[in-house]
Design a protein around this motif. Structure first.
Motif, PDB file in Angstrom:
ATOM      1  N   ALA A   1       0.893  -1.277   0.020  1.00 16.11           N
ATOM      2  CA  ALA A   1      -0.071  -0.025  -0.046  1.00 16.11           C
ATOM      3  C   ALA A   1       0.830   1.365  -0.106  1.00 16.11           C
ATOM      4  CB  ALA A   1      -0.960   0.109   1.250  1.00 16.11           C
ATOM      5  N   GLN A   2       0.374   2.456  -0.479  1.00 19.99           N
ATOM      6  CA  GLN A   2       1.054   3.620  -0.566  1.00 19.99           C
ATOM      7  C   GLN A   2       1.164   4.118   0.897  1.00 19.99           C
ATOM      8  OE1 GLN A   2      -1.149   5.811  -3.225  1.00 19.99           O
ATOM      9  NE2 GLN A   2       0.267   5.556  -4.862  1.00 19.99           N
ATOM     10  N   LYS A   3       2.207   4.795   0.945  1.00 20.51           N
ATOM     11  CA  LYS A   3       2.336   5.482   2.354  1.00 20.51           C
ATOM     12  C   LYS A   3       1.354   6.500   2.586  1.00 20.51           C
ATOM     13  CE  LYS A   3       6.876   4.072   3.875  1.00 20.51           C
ATOM     14  NZ  LYS A   3       8.029   4.475   4.780  1.00 20.51           N
ATOM     15  N   ILE A   4       0.912   6.968   4.070  1.00 16.59           N
ATOM     16  CA  ILE A   4       0.039   7.900   4.076  1.00 16.59           C
ATOM     17  C   ILE A   4       0.813   9.033   4.406  1.00 16.59           C
ATOM     18  CG2 ILE A   4      -1.656   8.794   5.452  1.00 16.59           C
ATOM     19  CD1 ILE A   4      -2.365   5.825   6.325  1.00 16.59           C
TER      20      ILE A   4
ATOM     21  N   ASP B   1       3.663   2.772   7.694  1.00 15.89           N
ATOM     22  CA  ASP B   1       2.915   3.298   6.504  1.00 15.89           C
ATOM     23  C   ASP B   1       2.639   4.769   6.397  1.00 15.89           C
ATOM     24  OD1 ASP B   1       1.078   3.602   8.556  1.00 15.89           O
ATOM     25  OD2 ASP B   1      -0.750   2.617   7.444  1.00 15.89           O
ATOM     26  N   VAL B   2       3.693   5.513   7.259  1.00 15.95           N
ATOM     27  CA  VAL B   2       3.462   6.907   7.111  1.00 15.95           C
ATOM     28  C   VAL B   2       4.617   7.584   6.845  1.00 15.95           C
ATOM     29  CG1 VAL B   2       3.186   9.134   8.905  1.00 15.95           C
ATOM     30  CG2 VAL B   2       1.826   6.905   9.199  1.00 15.95           C
ATOM     31  N   GLU B   3       4.676   8.723   5.745  1.00 15.60           N
ATOM     32  CA  GLU B   3       5.688   9.399   5.459  1.00 15.60           C
ATOM     33  C   GLU B   3       5.402  10.854   5.610  1.00 15.60           C
ATOM     34  OE1 GLU B   3       7.510  10.467   1.049  1.00 15.60           O
ATOM     35  OE2 GLU B   3       5.919   9.078   1.108  1.00 15.60           O
ATOM     36  N   LEU B   4       6.286  11.416   6.361  1.00 15.84           N
ATOM     37  CA  LEU B   4       6.208  12.782   6.558  1.00 15.84           C
ATOM     38  C   LEU B   4       6.727  13.779   5.589  1.00 15.84           C
ATOM     39  CD1 LEU B   4       7.469  12.945  10.340  1.00 15.84           C
ATOM     40  CD2 LEU B   4       5.168  13.405   9.476  1.00 15.84           C
TER      41      LEU B   4
END
Length: 156
Positions: free
Chosen positions: A22-25, A59-62
């Motif tokens: 899944a794409q990172k949020i 799954d998080v990208e800042l």
């Protein structure tokens, strides 16, 4: 030799059949001190601790806040010896969502895409910066991000 080939084929089939990652949020983080446009030492420490906590979520990208769809705003209290923060998570509409809502006029759509819509707002107090930061990261992960994870993936 047959077992080796069979094993390789099974591994290849499993790898091909595995769901795509899944794409990172993508989210942005902005932390400021109460009544100021910048940060004092407490707000800097809290912002850094929350940033580290969010970066630890797989799954998080800042990302930078310019044009970011989701922004986490943290306003940190400035009373000495007290640790309090107001958390607000905002989102921007995208063109696809506005089309579903019936907004077809481009001028109206661009104005609406510039707005931030509040998705979550909470207030936290604690005994230390680390305590407040941990609670904020948990709230974001189990609240706003959990709702995003339930949405169907978007095609780019």
């Amino acid at each position: 030799m047959v077992r080796f080939v069979t094993s390789v084929m099974i591994v290849a089939c499993v790898a091909i059949a595995a769901p795509a990652r899944a794409q990172k949020i993508q989210i942005s983080l902005i932390a400021r001190s109460e009544g100021r446009s910048d940060r004092d030492a407490t707000a800097s420490a809290l912002g850094d601790a929350v940033r580290k906590g969010l970066e630890a979520i797989a799954d998080v990208e800042l990302v930078p806040s310019d044009g970011s769809r989701r922004i986490v705003w943290i306003i940190v209290g400035t009373t000495p010896g007290q640790y309090a923060a107001s958390l607000m998570v905002t989102e921007r509409y995208d063109r696809e969502t506005l089309m579903v809502l019936g907004i077809e006029d481009d001028d109206m759509a661009h104005r609406m895409m510039a707005l931030q819509i509040v998705a979550d707002h909470q207030v936290f107090t604690g005994k230390s910066v680390e305590d407040v930061a941990r609670r904020i990261v948990t709230a974001i992960d189990t609240g706003a991000l959990a709702r995003v994870r339930k949405l169907p993936p978007r095609a780019n």
